[in-house]
Design an enzyme around this catalytic site. Sequence first.
Site, PDB file in Angstrom:
ATOM      1  CB  ILE A  47      80.115 -56.401  37.422  1.00  0.00           C
ATOM      2  CG1 ILE A  47      81.237 -55.157  37.998  1.00  0.00           C
ATOM      3  CG2 ILE A  47      79.248 -56.685  38.576  1.00  0.00           C
ATOM      4  CD1 ILE A  47      80.674 -53.949  38.443  1.00  0.00           C
ATOM      5  CG  ASP A  48      85.518 -55.863  35.491  1.00  0.00           C
ATOM      6  OD1 ASP A  48      84.563 -54.961  35.642  1.00  0.00           O
ATOM      7  OD2 ASP A  48      86.678 -55.578  35.953  1.00  0.00           O
ATOM      8  CD  GLU A 144      88.116 -49.626  35.696  1.00  0.00           C
ATOM      9  OE1 GLU A 144      88.875 -48.852  36.460  1.00  0.00           O
ATOM     10  OE2 GLU A 144      87.459 -50.677  36.100  1.00  0.00           O
ATOM     11  NE  ARG A 207      82.540 -50.857  43.263  1.00  0.00           N
ATOM     12  CZ  ARG A 207      83.455 -51.753  43.435  1.00  0.00           C
ATOM     13  NH1 ARG A 207      84.134 -52.053  42.355  1.00  0.00           N
ATOM     14  NH2 ARG A 207      83.666 -51.928  44.884  1.00  0.00           N
TER      15      ARG A 207
END
Length: 325
Positions: A47-48, A144, A207
């Site tokens: 998903i990044d 993050e 997630r």
Amino acid sequence: MKTLEALGLNMLFVVGGDGTHSAANAIYATARERGMKISVVGIPKTIDNDISLIDRSFGFETSIEEAQRAIISAKVEAKASINGVGIVRLMGRHSGAITLMASLASNDVDIALIPEIPFNEKAFLEHLDSVLERQGHAVVVAAEGMAEVVLKELQEQHSAQELAKGGATQSISGDIGVYLKSSINEFLKQRNKEHRLVNIDPTYMIRSIPANAGDKVYCTVLSQQAVHGAMSGFTGFSAGMVSTNYVYIPITDIIQAGPRKVDPQGQMWYRLVTSTQQPAQFVASPPQDPGQPLTEAVEDKREEKESDAREEKESDATSEATTVV
């Protein structure tokens, strides 16, 4: 490899991101050396969205949608308080793609921080203060991976002993949201400003939710493409979409290209800067493109945003006056 041989497998589908593809490439290379008749196929999943060469990996669109919910919550909480600041920490250790796209889509973000852009904490705090002065609240979204960027900046300014004594290393490495909240709180206290800070970490919410329709279709097509390729006798490839076409890409090419990152000189990043009104300290040099200079575009957008804020305050004041009467 012994397990693959013992089970008699002739197809191996490896689902994952950049690191997983590196492992798939190692298996593929070993299989060739041993003369094993097995198809090793990669399917990009992260998903990044940090896998190079392909348009996107499945799960990315879903993560953007869910991240916006956290941003909306941060905006509501921040706006409900005097000098309220909503901080949202999103996934992305090396890439700020989710932060970029979610912030751009929501249009509620005042400051977006991604690891690809150099960070200046003093400039960040000063700009945050100006946002609070202008509209009375602010929303900050940070990837993050900003933890490493901030830690690097502090290491350049202070010794390791000083950082360890102050506990900065532990707080940054643990959660960039926690660090920003602490830093902003200290800064506003020094300026004797009443404030309220909210730190939201929607990591597991993002997630764990089911994929949206677009990602479900994309995932289905990728799996079909991967199986077709394997059954046709191909190996050492990954199924992906390039320029809206479904193709087979050698895994070695994906590994050599390295992880995808947000381009600090790219138009998508500058579209976000124009929206958030972040100062030049947060971005690289503007792109040398014809047309309206970035500074003028940013200034126009800033004036528009200030005008909206004034109208909102006037509307609130009128409403209060009407209630009193």
